[in-house]
Design a protein around this motif. Sequence first.
Motif, short mmCIF file in Angstrom:
data_model
loop_
_atom_site.label_atom_id
_atom_site.label_comp_id
_atom_site.label_asym_id
_atom_site.label_seq_id
_atom_site.Cartn_x
_atom_site.Cartn_y
_atom_site.Cartn_z
N UNK A 92 0.83 -1.21 0.00
CA UNK A 92 0.00 0.00 0.00
C UNK A 92 0.86 1.26 0.00
N UNK A 93 2.19 1.07 -0.03
CA UNK A 93 3.09 2.21 -0.08
C UNK A 93 3.64 2.64 1.26
N UNK A 94 3.29 1.94 2.32
CA UNK A 94 3.77 2.29 3.65
C UNK A 94 5.02 1.47 4.00
N UNK A 95 6.04 2.11 4.55
CA UNK A 95 7.21 1.33 4.99
C UNK A 95 6.84 0.49 6.21
N UNK A 96 7.47 -0.65 6.35
CA UNK A 96 7.16 -1.55 7.46
C UNK A 96 8.44 -1.90 8.20
N UNK A 97 8.40 -1.75 9.51
CA UNK A 97 9.48 -2.22 10.37
C UNK A 97 8.84 -3.19 11.34
N UNK A 98 9.34 -4.40 11.35
CA UNK A 98 8.75 -5.45 12.18
C UNK A 98 9.74 -5.87 13.24
N UNK A 99 9.32 -5.78 14.49
CA UNK A 99 10.16 -6.18 15.62
C UNK A 99 9.57 -7.43 16.26
N UNK A 100 10.42 -8.36 16.62
CA UNK A 100 9.95 -9.55 17.31
C UNK A 100 11.02 -10.60 17.43
N UNK A 101 10.89 -11.39 18.45
CA UNK A 101 11.85 -12.47 18.67
C UNK A 101 11.76 -13.49 17.55
N UNK A 102 12.90 -13.92 17.06
CA UNK A 102 12.95 -14.99 16.08
C UNK A 102 13.01 -14.55 14.64
N UNK A 103 12.75 -13.29 14.34
CA UNK A 103 12.77 -12.85 12.95
C UNK A 103 14.18 -12.80 12.37
N UNK A 104 15.19 -12.69 13.22
CA UNK A 104 16.58 -12.65 12.74
C UNK A 104 17.24 -14.02 12.77
N UNK A 105 16.49 -15.06 13.12
CA UNK A 105 17.04 -16.41 13.18
C UNK A 105 16.84 -17.07 11.82
N UNK A 106 17.93 -17.32 11.09
CA UNK A 106 17.80 -17.86 9.73
C UNK A 106 16.96 -19.13 9.64
N UNK A 107 17.09 -20.04 10.60
CA UNK A 107 16.32 -21.30 10.52
C UNK A 107 14.83 -21.06 10.69
N UNK A 108 14.43 -19.97 11.32
CA UNK A 108 13.01 -19.64 11.44
C UNK A 108 12.47 -19.06 10.14
N UNK A 109 13.28 -18.29 9.45
CA UNK A 109 12.81 -17.55 8.29
C UNK A 109 13.00 -18.29 6.97
#
Length: 92
Positions: A36-53
Amino acid sequence: MLESDILWRPEFNTPENQYRDFFELWLRMAKNISQSGQPVILFGAGFAVPSNMKPVRERRCFLDKSTISRWFVRMMCWLTACGGVDLASGTR
């Protein structure tokens, strides 16, 4: 800016598949907000863990980790230069 814990429910507690449904939900929502044109910043545990993503389908819609890191550093430098954030204290 979104905090991932607000949508946590017991049915997402699936360590056997790296919490895939939870991450799929968040990345799908972030993708739709971004479209929709809005920038998104997402914070949360596990998002930086490669095996999760790695298994998450919606990951293909986002920049790789190194690109995001460079963008974040530039954003923080810009905020500091504009007087928006003091990186040492974390205050405005």
